[in-house]
Design an enzyme around this catalytic site. Structure first.
Site, PDB file in Angstrom:
ATOM      1  N   ALA A 109       0.867  -1.169   0.000  1.00 57.78           N
ATOM      2  CA  ALA A 109       0.000   0.000   0.000  1.00 57.78           C
ATOM      3  C   ALA A 109       0.907   1.223   0.000  1.00 57.78           C
ATOM      4  O   ALA A 109       2.071   1.149   0.414  1.00 57.78           O
ATOM      5  CB  ALA A 109      -0.891  -0.018   1.234  1.00 57.78           C
ATOM      6  N   GLU A 153       4.651  -4.880   7.303  1.00 59.72           N
ATOM      7  CA  GLU A 153       3.951  -3.775   7.988  1.00 59.72           C
ATOM      8  C   GLU A 153       4.465  -3.539   9.404  1.00 59.72           C
ATOM      9  O   GLU A 153       4.475  -2.413   9.890  1.00 59.72           O
ATOM     10  CB  GLU A 153       2.440  -4.047   8.033  1.00 59.72           C
ATOM     11  CG  GLU A 153       1.745  -3.955   6.685  1.00 59.72           C
ATOM     12  CD  GLU A 153       1.728  -5.264   5.902  1.00 59.72           C
ATOM     13  OE1 GLU A 153       2.499  -6.195   6.233  1.00 59.72           O
ATOM     14  OE2 GLU A 153       0.933  -5.353   4.945  1.00 59.72           O
ATOM     15  N   GLY A 169       0.595  -4.817   1.036  1.00 57.93           N
ATOM     16  CA  GLY A 169      -0.592  -4.851   0.187  1.00 57.93           C
ATOM     17  C   GLY A 169      -0.348  -5.546  -1.145  1.00 57.93           C
ATOM     18  O   GLY A 169      -1.281  -6.077  -1.754  1.00 57.93           O
ATOM     19  N   GLU A 185      -0.766  -9.096  -0.406  1.00 56.04           N
ATOM     20  CA  GLU A 185      -2.194  -9.295  -0.126  1.00 56.04           C
ATOM     21  C   GLU A 185      -3.015  -9.265  -1.413  1.00 56.04           C
ATOM     22  O   GLU A 185      -3.947 -10.046  -1.580  1.00 56.04           O
ATOM     23  CB  GLU A 185      -2.665  -8.222   0.862  1.00 56.04           C
ATOM     24  CG  GLU A 185      -2.032  -8.428   2.241  1.00 56.04           C
ATOM     25  CD  GLU A 185      -2.196  -7.225   3.173  1.00 56.04           C
ATOM     26  OE1 GLU A 185      -1.833  -6.104   2.765  1.00 56.04           O
ATOM     27  OE2 GLU A 185      -2.694  -7.407   4.286  1.00 56.04           O
TER      28      GLU A 185
END
Ligand code: HXC
Length: 257
Positions: A65, A131, A108, A111
């Protein structure tokens, strides 16, 4: 439609989406999500398309992300926007989507790859949930999907230490379905998608739905669900065609009906 952060192509019956923010290693910001969903939905609505491939660059499928987008957000901002919830829409796509991963698939990015139906990885791929190094935890499903893919011990290791897993380890532990030399990644993913797109689309979509249901329900309910879908396929011409073709020793010509 013109996109800023992705490239969209049609290769026969396959829709190919390439994440394209090279300067940010394909970091996933709100614009990427919006464009990716728009492109995927357009392919979903296109009857000529039977399967999708999602890929990135040689260096990064996606490095996570967008940290710079998130950096100054407050709890209230995050809560009111229900940040990341839009990615759930990606998992509601009904046509199959293959992630073709080279380079970094982190946070992300890992993911997103796991939201696809299966992952074909180049030998350069590196997966991770880093993260924890940013003072947070996975927010797009990493703690849940990674655990289901690779089991608790390895998922804990990845989420708690933030270490990366190379492509060989990812294949060994079942995170990726196939490992290929980097130069053959797109070709292999397109070939797999093209094969899927040649089958009966209703059967393909039901196979996807049935496998996904196994994550959500008990074995007994899942088996009943599978059986009902299986029964329903006998309402399609494609079942008659597929079985007739076998008996007549020829290849099937599915009509998606
Ligand atoms: C925003 C990113 C980014 C990211 C890389 N960049 N990853 N920008 N968000 N996730 C940008 C860098 O800032 C840099 O921009 C450019 O991309 C190139 O990156 P470098 O770091 O210079 O490349 P390199 O040295 O090759 O290192 C590659 C890397 C590293 C190991 C992948 O970039 C990295 O560690 N990235 C962050 C990975 C990460 O932590 N992902 C998880 C994010 S959180 P400039 O402008 O400096 O050139 C997440 C989920 C959050 O995904 C859920 C909980 C809230």
């Amino acid at each position: 439609m013109a996109y800023e952060t992705i490239l969209v192509e049609t290769r026969g019956k396959v829709g190919l989406i390439t994440l394209n923010r090279p300067k940010a290693l394909n970091a996933l910001n709100t614009e990427v999500l919006t464009e990716l969903l728009a492109a995927a939905r357009a392919f979903e609505a296109d009857p000529r398309i039977g399967a999708l491939v999602l890929t990135g660059s040689d260096k990064a499928f996606a490095a996570g992300a967008d940290i710079k987008e998130m950096q100054s957000q407050t709890y209230v901002d995050m809560y009111l926007a229900d940040f990341f919830s839009g990615w759930e829409d990606f998992t509601r796509l009904r046509k199959p989507i293959i992630a073709a991963v080279a380079g970094y698939a982190l946070g992300g990015g890992c993911e997103l790859a796991m939201m696809c139906d299966f992952i074909i990885a180049a030998d350069t791929a590196k997966f991770g949930q880093p993260e924890i190094t940013l003072g947070v935890i996975p927010g797009m499903g990493g703690s849940q999907r990674l655990t289901r893919f690779v089991g608790k011990s390895k998922a804990m290791d990845m989420c708690l230490t933030g270490r990366m897993m190379d492509a060989a380890e990812a294949e060994r532990c079942g995170l990726v379905s196939r490992l290929v030399p980097a130069g053959e990644l797109i070709e292999e993913a397109l070939k797999a998608a093209d094969k899927i797109a040649g089958f009966s689309l209703p059967a393909v979509m039901m196979a996807k739905e049935a496998v996904n249901r196994s994550y959500e329900t008990t074995l007994g309910e899942g088996l009943r669900f599978e059986r009902r879908l299986f029964h329903s396929l006998f309402a399609f011409e494609d079942q008659k065609e597929g079985m007739a073709a076998f008996a007549e020793k020829r290849s099937a010509n599915f009509q998606n009906r």
